[in-house]
Design a protein around this motif. Structure first.
Motif, PDB file in Angstrom:
ATOM      1  N   SER A 433    -112.496 -68.255 -33.491  1.00  0.00           N
ATOM      2  CA  SER A 433    -112.668 -68.720 -34.257  1.00  0.00           C
ATOM      3  C   SER A 433    -113.642 -68.043 -34.650  1.00  0.00           C
ATOM      4  O   SER A 433    -114.795 -68.054 -35.126  1.00  0.00           O
ATOM      5  CB  SER A 433    -111.760 -70.053 -34.333  1.00  0.00           C
ATOM      6  OG  SER A 433    -112.983 -70.676 -34.940  1.00  0.00           O
ATOM      7  N   THR A 434    -114.714 -68.141 -33.365  1.00  0.00           N
ATOM      8  CA  THR A 434    -116.015 -67.996 -33.067  1.00  0.00           C
ATOM      9  C   THR A 434    -116.485 -66.518 -33.364  1.00  0.00           C
ATOM     10  O   THR A 434    -117.149 -66.584 -34.854  1.00  0.00           O
ATOM     11  CB  THR A 434    -116.285 -68.138 -31.813  1.00  0.00           C
ATOM     12  OG1 THR A 434    -116.288 -69.017 -31.289  1.00  0.00           O
ATOM     13  CG2 THR A 434    -117.372 -67.604 -31.709  1.00  0.00           C
ATOM     14  N   VAL A 435    -115.621 -65.069 -33.736  1.00  0.00           N
ATOM     15  CA  VAL A 435    -115.609 -64.322 -33.858  1.00  0.00           C
ATOM     16  C   VAL A 435    -115.646 -64.297 -35.420  1.00  0.00           C
ATOM     17  O   VAL A 435    -116.382 -63.390 -36.038  1.00  0.00           O
ATOM     18  CB  VAL A 435    -114.507 -63.504 -33.038  1.00  0.00           C
ATOM     19  CG1 VAL A 435    -115.694 -61.852 -34.019  1.00  0.00           C
ATOM     20  CG2 VAL A 435    -115.523 -63.207 -31.361  1.00  0.00           C
ATOM     21  N   GLU A 436    -114.167 -64.873 -35.876  1.00  0.00           N
ATOM     22  CA  GLU A 436    -114.465 -64.824 -37.575  1.00  0.00           C
ATOM     23  C   GLU A 436    -115.780 -65.246 -37.976  1.00  0.00           C
ATOM     24  O   GLU A 436    -115.765 -65.153 -38.909  1.00  0.00           O
ATOM     25  CB  GLU A 436    -113.020 -65.285 -37.509  1.00  0.00           C
ATOM     26  CG  GLU A 436    -111.758 -64.221 -37.900  1.00  0.00           C
ATOM     27  CD  GLU A 436    -110.429 -65.343 -37.237  1.00  0.00           C
ATOM     28  OE1 GLU A 436    -110.016 -66.847 -37.615  1.00  0.00           O
ATOM     29  OE2 GLU A 436    -109.464 -64.307 -37.717  1.00  0.00           O
ATOM     30  N   ILE A 437    -115.878 -66.345 -37.381  1.00  0.00           N
ATOM     31  CA  ILE A 437    -116.334 -66.938 -38.021  1.00  0.00           C
ATOM     32  C   ILE A 437    -118.165 -66.352 -38.459  1.00  0.00           C
ATOM     33  O   ILE A 437    -118.615 -66.606 -39.150  1.00  0.00           O
ATOM     34  CB  ILE A 437    -117.057 -68.414 -37.784  1.00  0.00           C
ATOM     35  CG1 ILE A 437    -116.491 -69.459 -37.619  1.00  0.00           C
ATOM     36  CG2 ILE A 437    -118.495 -69.090 -38.078  1.00  0.00           C
ATOM     37  CD1 ILE A 437    -115.941 -70.954 -37.006  1.00  0.00           C
ATOM     38  N   ARG A 438    -118.910 -65.441 -37.315  1.00  0.00           N
ATOM     39  CA  ARG A 438    -119.753 -64.521 -37.124  1.00  0.00           C
ATOM     40  C   ARG A 438    -120.211 -63.758 -37.997  1.00  0.00           C
ATOM     41  O   ARG A 438    -120.553 -63.147 -38.451  1.00  0.00           O
ATOM     42  CB  ARG A 438    -119.688 -64.625 -35.420  1.00  0.00           C
ATOM     43  CG  ARG A 438    -121.229 -65.550 -34.695  1.00  0.00           C
ATOM     44  CD  ARG A 438    -121.841 -65.919 -35.475  1.00  0.00           C
ATOM     45  NE  ARG A 438    -122.750 -64.994 -35.504  1.00  0.00           N
ATOM     46  CZ  ARG A 438    -123.707 -65.256 -35.145  1.00  0.00           C
ATOM     47  NH1 ARG A 438    -123.905 -65.901 -33.884  1.00  0.00           N
ATOM     48  NH2 ARG A 438    -124.981 -64.154 -35.349  1.00  0.00           N
ATOM     49  N   THR A 439    -118.257 -63.347 -38.173  1.00  0.00           N
ATOM     50  CA  THR A 439    -118.016 -62.072 -38.405  1.00  0.00           C
ATOM     51  C   THR A 439    -118.697 -62.600 -40.479  1.00  0.00           C
ATOM     52  O   THR A 439    -119.447 -62.082 -41.633  1.00  0.00           O
ATOM     53  CB  THR A 439    -116.274 -61.365 -38.764  1.00  0.00           C
ATOM     54  OG1 THR A 439    -116.287 -61.315 -37.623  1.00  0.00           O
ATOM     55  CG2 THR A 439    -115.852 -60.179 -39.292  1.00  0.00           C
ATOM     56  N   ASP A 440    -117.707 -63.767 -40.849  1.00  0.00           N
ATOM     57  CA  ASP A 440    -118.164 -64.200 -42.143  1.00  0.00           C
ATOM     58  C   ASP A 440    -120.115 -64.187 -42.488  1.00  0.00           C
ATOM     59  O   ASP A 440    -120.316 -64.013 -43.672  1.00  0.00           O
ATOM     60  CB  ASP A 440    -117.450 -64.765 -42.177  1.00  0.00           C
ATOM     61  CG  ASP A 440    -117.544 -65.492 -43.797  1.00  0.00           C
ATOM     62  OD1 ASP A 440    -116.817 -64.932 -44.822  1.00  0.00           O
ATOM     63  OD2 ASP A 440    -117.822 -66.826 -43.977  1.00  0.00           O
ATOM     64  N   PHE A 441    -119.990 -64.766 -41.514  1.00  0.00           N
ATOM     65  CA  PHE A 441    -121.452 -65.163 -41.656  1.00  0.00           C
ATOM     66  C   PHE A 441    -122.539 -63.160 -41.917  1.00  0.00           C
ATOM     67  O   PHE A 441    -123.487 -63.241 -42.418  1.00  0.00           O
ATOM     68  CB  PHE A 441    -122.199 -65.900 -40.565  1.00  0.00           C
ATOM     69  CG  PHE A 441    -123.502 -65.337 -39.988  1.00  0.00           C
ATOM     70  CD1 PHE A 441    -124.521 -66.167 -41.137  1.00  0.00           C
ATOM     71  CD2 PHE A 441    -124.357 -65.131 -39.392  1.00  0.00           C
ATOM     72  CE1 PHE A 441    -125.726 -66.171 -40.937  1.00  0.00           C
ATOM     73  CE2 PHE A 441    -125.751 -65.237 -39.026  1.00  0.00           C
ATOM     74  CZ  PHE A 441    -126.823 -65.681 -40.021  1.00  0.00           C
ATOM     75  N   THR A 442    -121.711 -63.132 -41.058  1.00  0.00           N
ATOM     76  CA  THR A 442    -122.753 -61.347 -40.536  1.00  0.00           C
ATOM     77  C   THR A 442    -122.023 -60.576 -42.127  1.00  0.00           C
ATOM     78  O   THR A 442    -123.316 -60.189 -42.375  1.00  0.00           O
ATOM     79  CB  THR A 442    -121.819 -60.958 -39.406  1.00  0.00           C
ATOM     80  OG1 THR A 442    -122.522 -61.006 -38.662  1.00  0.00           O
ATOM     81  CG2 THR A 442    -122.984 -59.286 -39.701  1.00  0.00           C
ATOM     82  N   LYS A 443    -121.497 -60.635 -43.022  1.00  0.00           N
ATOM     83  CA  LYS A 443    -120.809 -60.376 -44.038  1.00  0.00           C
ATOM     84  C   LYS A 443    -121.793 -60.450 -45.030  1.00  0.00           C
ATOM     85  O   LYS A 443    -122.640 -59.609 -46.175  1.00  0.00           O
ATOM     86  CB  LYS A 443    -119.692 -60.471 -43.991  1.00  0.00           C
ATOM     87  CG  LYS A 443    -118.643 -59.265 -43.605  1.00  0.00           C
ATOM     88  CD  LYS A 443    -117.375 -59.928 -44.112  1.00  0.00           C
ATOM     89  CE  LYS A 443    -116.130 -59.320 -43.537  1.00  0.00           C
ATOM     90  NZ  LYS A 443    -114.789 -59.816 -43.870  1.00  0.00           N
ATOM     91  N   LYS A 444    -121.989 -61.847 -45.149  1.00  0.00           N
ATOM     92  CA  LYS A 444    -122.767 -62.866 -46.366  1.00  0.00           C
ATOM     93  C   LYS A 444    -124.392 -62.246 -45.512  1.00  0.00           C
ATOM     94  O   LYS A 444    -125.336 -62.207 -46.820  1.00  0.00           O
ATOM     95  CB  LYS A 444    -123.117 -64.505 -45.622  1.00  0.00           C
ATOM     96  CG  LYS A 444    -121.499 -65.100 -46.414  1.00  0.00           C
ATOM     97  CD  LYS A 444    -121.054 -65.949 -46.141  1.00  0.00           C
ATOM     98  CE  LYS A 444    -119.510 -66.718 -46.835  1.00  0.00           C
ATOM     99  NZ  LYS A 444    -119.619 -67.892 -46.268  1.00  0.00           N
ATOM    100  N   LEU A 445    -125.076 -62.421 -44.316  1.00  0.00           N
ATOM    101  CA  LEU A 445    -126.651 -62.256 -43.834  1.00  0.00           C
ATOM    102  C   LEU A 445    -126.681 -60.446 -45.140  1.00  0.00           C
ATOM    103  O   LEU A 445    -127.660 -60.427 -45.250  1.00  0.00           O
ATOM    104  CB  LEU A 445    -126.393 -62.409 -42.470  1.00  0.00           C
ATOM    105  CG  LEU A 445    -127.739 -61.886 -42.375  1.00  0.00           C
ATOM    106  CD1 LEU A 445    -128.868 -62.179 -43.218  1.00  0.00           C
ATOM    107  CD2 LEU A 445    -128.290 -61.934 -40.396  1.00  0.00           C
ATOM    108  N   ILE A 446    -125.375 -59.399 -44.488  1.00  0.00           N
ATOM    109  CA  ILE A 446    -126.009 -58.314 -45.209  1.00  0.00           C
ATOM    110  C   ILE A 446    -125.409 -57.926 -46.384  1.00  0.00           C
ATOM    111  O   ILE A 446    -127.053 -57.901 -47.497  1.00  0.00           O
ATOM    112  CB  ILE A 446    -124.958 -57.775 -44.552  1.00  0.00           C
ATOM    113  CG1 ILE A 446    -125.055 -56.933 -43.090  1.00  0.00           C
ATOM    114  CG2 ILE A 446    -124.544 -56.251 -45.381  1.00  0.00           C
ATOM    115  CD1 ILE A 446    -123.239 -56.378 -42.435  1.00  0.00           C
TER     116      ILE A 446
END
Length: 497
Positions: A433-446
């Motif tokens: 869950s943590t990695v998926e949340i960070r993945t989603d955040f990173t996509k949005k940040l990019i």
């Protein structure tokens, strides 16, 4: 050649055309590239700021790829945990099934099935890796996920080791001892002889015979020793004599009042001898009315087609019972006058986990668990007059599912293993869950970075299109003005008519 002199109007129009052409070139470049800032010369501040934003977006994109692979690694482990949990639940079901039966052989089979499941659990744990990383394979498989460019934001997923179910810090499920096999055998011998008591009935006194006196001693001897019966003390009547002979181990006696004879049937594995002395004043006999001799009760090995009642260890109506080490009774057989040795062997072979072969008057047994073969007839398997037990015992090392206590202990270990699996699944789920949340955040940040960079450099195509149209109009107007200026200069030529 003298310099060419242009009028002021012509020069102004030429300059205007050049500036328009330059602006048009810039606008065409923007329309072609979609960017309003293509080089640092266009706008140094916007260009370098956008480049910095795009560089960070690119760095995060590379990390995003690694995050995506980490997600797959954790998912592989999570799928493995789910499947291993199902296998452990199957192992629990097997243990519960073993608890429902008291058959030692069936419990032994469940032991083997349980061990096979543990093997499958270990194999599944080994197969739960992704790209060389296996979070179910223990040390050396730690997964570190980096979330930012300088690695200050990261997550380490620690592995568990389920590739060996016996590890104390893992599932702590040991393979069960499936036990061993045992062997045993017993012989089937038979022989028959008669003792004639001429003129006597069952109620007659033995001293009614001329050669019999009180104090005479009847002896019955075989390889195990001698049994003595004193006339007038131990035996008085024919019935007393018959009862005493029937009381001998491995021997059956019956009296026929029509022939005045006792028939002795032996199941011993050796010859017995019967005689009466003259200690009380009588005359030595063969144990019957015939004087001066000894009666031999000789035996031979039974054949496969021989009826069991030809041996002194069997009578019609006897019940042969087989029980295992748990006291479970898988089978019983009632003997009748037609039951043969072959029938007995088939009966034994019908018991699961017990095999019998017959050869040379002996039945050899191989058992996967412990078995006892007993009979309601105390003469069964009494091979000598001095036999102490008629039970045919076969002892085999027991499995670890033999007793209810053993099974309940295993069930406790399984429940603890399920708790361990659930704990590992929660840990993996949290990491996923943590990695998926960070993945989603990173996509949005990019996306945010790229939009920000675009805002600094991307051209407004509507605006640039309008600019192009305006420049085209300006160019046409400048060309017209230049033409008019040239016409003004040409009017001078008319003076030279």
């Amino acid at each position: 050649m003298p310099d060419i002199v242009l009028s002021s109007a012509v020069r102004d129009n030429l300059l205007s055309l050049k500036e328009t052409a330059d602006l048009r070139s810039v606008t065409q470049t923007r329309l072609a590239t979609g960017l309003k800032v293509n080089t640092a010369l266009d706008n140094p501040n916007s260009y370098f700021t956008a480049q910095s934003l795009n560089d960070r977006a690119s760095d995060l994109s590379n990390l995003l790829d690694n995050m995506g692979q980490a997600v797959q690694t954790i998912r592989a482990a999570d799928k493995g945990l789910t499947s291993i949990t199902k296998l452990v639940e199957s192992a629990k079901a097997i243990a519960n099934q073993a608890l429902q039966t008291s058959s030692e052989y069936e419990r032994k089979l469940y032991t083997s099935q349980y061990n096979e499941l543990l093997t499958q659990i270990e194999d599944m744990a080994r197969d739960a890796g992704y790209k060389g990383k296996n979070l179910l394979a223990g040390m050396g498989n730690e997964l570190k996920v980096i979330f930012n460019e300088d690695s200050t934001s990261n997550l380490t997923v620690n592995p568990v080791d389920f590739t060996d179910t016996s590890l104390d810090d893992g599932l702590n499920l040991d393979d069960l001892d499936a036990g061993g096999t045992g062997t045993s055998s017993f012989n089937l011998f038979g022989g028959q002889t008669t003792l004639t008591l001429t003129g006597l009935q069952a109620s007659s006194n033995l001293t009614d015979l001329a050669d019999w006196s009180n104090g005479d001693v009847v002896t019955i001897t075989d390889s195990s020793g001698t049994t003595s019966l004193t006339v007038g003390t131990d035996i008085t009547t024919v019935q007393d004599y018959l009862d005493a002979l029937n009381g001998l181990n491995g021997v059956h006696a019956s009296f026929d009042e029509a022939t005045d004879a006792i028939t002795l049937t032996s199941g011993l594995d050796n010859t017995a001898y019967i005689s009466k002395d003259n200690a009380g004043g009588g005359t030595a006999t063969d144990g019957g009315a015939t004087g001066g001799t000894t009666t031999s009760l000789t035996v031979t090995a039974l054949s496969s087609t021989a009826t069991l009642i030809t041996s002194g260890g069997f009578q019609a109506g006897d019940t042969i019972t087989i029980t295992d080490g748990n006291g479970f009774e898988p089978a019983s057989l009632e003997i009748d006058g037609e039951t043969t040795v072959e029938d007995l062997v088939k009966f034994i072979n019908n018991v699961k986990g017990l095999d019998a072969t017959f050869s040379g008057g002996g039945i050899s047994l191989i058992g996967e668990v412990s078995f006892d073969i007993t009979s309601s007839n105390t003469d069964f398997n009494r091979t000598t007059l001095g036999s102490t037990s008629g039970t045919v015992g076969l002892s085999a090392a027991s499995s670890e599912f033999k007793s209810d206590t053993d099974i309940n202990r295993t069930l406790q270990a399984i429940n603890a293993a399920l708790d361990e699996l659930r704990s590992a699944a929660r840990s993996m789920g949290t990491a996923l869950s943590t990695v998926e949340i960070r993945t989603d955040f990173t996509k949005k940040l990019i996306n945010t970075l790229e939009v920000g960079a675009g805002n600094l450099t991307i051209a407004d195509m509507n605006e640039e299109g309008a600019n192009m149209l305006a420049l085209q109009t300006r160019q046409q107007l400048s060309s017209t003005a230049l033409s008019l200026a040239n016409q003004a200069d040409q009017s001078v030529l008319s003076l030279f008519g």
